[in-house]
Design an enzyme around this catalytic site. Structure first.
Site, PDB file in Angstrom:
ATOM      1  N   ILE A 171       0.822  -1.216   0.000  1.00 28.02           N
ATOM      2  CA  ILE A 171       0.000   0.000   0.000  1.00 28.02           C
ATOM      3  C   ILE A 171       0.855   1.264   0.000  1.00 28.02           C
ATOM      4  CG2 ILE A 171      -1.976  -1.099   1.081  1.00 28.02           C
ATOM      5  CD1 ILE A 171      -1.165   0.156   3.721  1.00 28.02           C
ATOM      6  N   GLU A 172       2.150   1.137   0.300  1.00 22.78           N
ATOM      7  CA  GLU A 172       3.031   2.299   0.276  1.00 22.78           C
ATOM      8  C   GLU A 172       3.526   2.614  -1.133  1.00 22.78           C
ATOM      9  OE1 GLU A 172       4.063   4.538   2.343  1.00 22.78           O
ATOM     10  OE2 GLU A 172       3.135   3.845   4.189  1.00 22.78           O
ATOM     11  N   SER A 173       3.992   1.580  -1.862  1.00 20.42           N
ATOM     12  CA  SER A 173       4.671   1.825  -3.133  1.00 20.42           C
ATOM     13  C   SER A 173       4.237   0.911  -4.255  1.00 20.42           C
ATOM     14  CB  SER A 173       6.181   1.645  -2.927  1.00 20.42           C
ATOM     15  OG  SER A 173       6.468   0.303  -2.549  1.00 20.42           O
TER      16      SER A 173
END
Length: 441
Positions: free
Chosen positions: A165-167
């Site tokens: 979900i970050e990158s």
């Protein structure tokens, strides 16, 4: 595009969810008449009293699959699995099925279900199906690194899905705010955890170094908050914002109770994390075929004591420039900066000997390096994010407030929501003056 999620079994959901989800969001999202609208950028929850709650999707949940396929690692080591015979249909399940699956996952962290979690699952299994397929293939490269780092600090292994979900598992990803790498470290936090960032080097883009730095950061956050939901929320918005939310909630330290006081994106961050864990485990149930992956050739490093360009290395050693970049994402300007301190260059094992044999020729040609060094000293224009431009600038439209108009009437007339009108125009409350020009797109 906007869709409204309807659920014919509200009472069933409420009964099942109460066993795993505290108060807070559950009460709003699962009330009998609550509506959830899913827009391109956010989830909009309207409760029984007409109160509107806006929840932003994390930025990486809008990543285009084509951008991931353009990465060298994807082009070289990933391919479609032609043996996968699943249809492209995304089955829909009742809430109790999702609840049961979440509870069956072997996780230390609580994985509750609610309609916002469901909206995030639907996004991954719907419009992001191709992206999930690519991430499942890329997971073979990165998950062993994440697991080793988390295991070193005795952290729950389900945290390995934070970079999803970050990158979206892109090691060179850069957010609109400047967070960089798989784990999306901001500059200050990255340096605080030992990641070097200068004109030539950005260790936030190093999969191994950033993973160990992220594990240390997560460990420290848990020592502060003692609750994993608060930890991953703090990872998103910073511990200061979590402490402010706790204070505004009268000292409550439960994520779902401080939820209304969190930034918009952080309200969607824990649901997105739960959804990422779900889809990376239950992708087969949604007919998502993982990309087929081949593990890269084994690599080794050479130590370099001077500055040398990737271009010279590629030309003299007859190597693929994109391959060198992919194996060495830490270098920002295609320059191995070994002059001020010894630096390492990673290459396939078969090419390490060739580099050693030809290094004198590589070092002898430094014309490109001098050009690069001059370019570093010159100011460069800041490129605006293409996505930001498309969301905020292109296609803007306005309307003039008529006598007797309300925000609700304007929203209906222009196919938007009151929440969006407030956000686009900085409006608080419901008072608007006739004759005022306001933005509706």
């Amino acid at each position: 595009m906007k869709t409204t999620i309807s659920n014919p079994a509200h009472q069933l959901i409420a009964r099942a969810a109460r066993a795993v989800l505290p108060l807070g969001l559950m009460c709003m999202a699962l009330s009998a008449h609550a509506q959830i609208e899913v827009d391109d950028d956010e989830i909009i929850v309207t409760d029984d009293d007409g109160e509107v709650e806006e929840i932003d999707f994390p930025e990486a949940m809008d990543v285009n699959a084509d951008s991931l396929l353009s990465l060298y690692s994807s082009q070289t080591y990933l391919q479609a699995d032609n043996d996968c015979r699943m249809t492209d249909e995304n089955p829909q399940y009742d809430a109790d099925v999702y609840i049961d699956r979440l509870q069956r996952m072997p996780t230390v962290m609580e994985m509750p279900y609610n309609e916002v979690v469901r909206a995030c699952i639907d996004r991954y299994t719907g419009r992001l199906r191709r992206t999930v397929s690519i991430m499942l293939g890329s997971a073979n490269f990165y998950m062993p690194i994440f697991e080793e780092a988390l295991e070193t600090y005795q952290l729950p292994l389900e945290l390995k899905y934070l970079p999803v979900i970050e990158s979206a598992l892109n090691p060179t990803a850069v957010s609109r705010a400047g967070a960089t790498g798989l784990w999306q470290f901001m500059l200050t936090t990255g340096k605080q955890y030992g990641l070097e960032v200068n004109n030539y080097v950005d260790e936030r883009r190093d999969p191994i170094k950033s993973s160990y730095a992220a594990a240390r950061y997560l460990r420290d956050l848990y020592r502060i908050f003692g609750d994993w939901n608060l930890v991953i929320a703090a990872y998103n918005c910073g511990p200061e914002n979590i402490n402010k939310a706790i204070h505004r909630a009268g000292g409550e330290r439960d994520y779902w109770r401080i939820y209304p006081y969190l930034p918009q994106e952080t309200r969607g961050y824990v649901p997105a994390f739960i959804a990422a864990n779900y889809v990376m485990n239950y992708y087969c149930e949604h007919n998502i075929c993982p990309m087929r992956s081949e593990l890269p050739a084994k690599t080794d490093t050479v130590v370099i004591h001077r500055n040398v360009t990737f271009a010279n290395i590629a030309r003299v050693c007859n190597l693929d420039l994109q391959m060198i970049r992919s194996l060495n994402p830490v270098y920002r300007r295609d320059v191995v900066s070994g002059l001020s301190a010894p630096a390492t260059l990673r290459l396939p094992i078969a090419d390490v000997t060739r580099f050693i044999d030809l290094q004198d020729s590589i070092y002898a040609s430094d014309v490109e390096l001098k050009r690069t060094e001059v370019a570093v000293t010159q100011p460069t224009a800041v490129k605006k994010s293409p996505r930001s431009k498309s969301r905020r600038g292109r296609g803007a439209s306005y309307t003039t407030v008529r006598r007797g108009d309300t925000l609700s009437a304007i929203a209906r007339r222009n196919g938007t929501t009151v929440a969006k009108l407030r956000r686009l125009n900085g409006i608080r409350g419901n008072n608007i003056k006739s004759g005022r020009k306001i933005r509706v797109r």
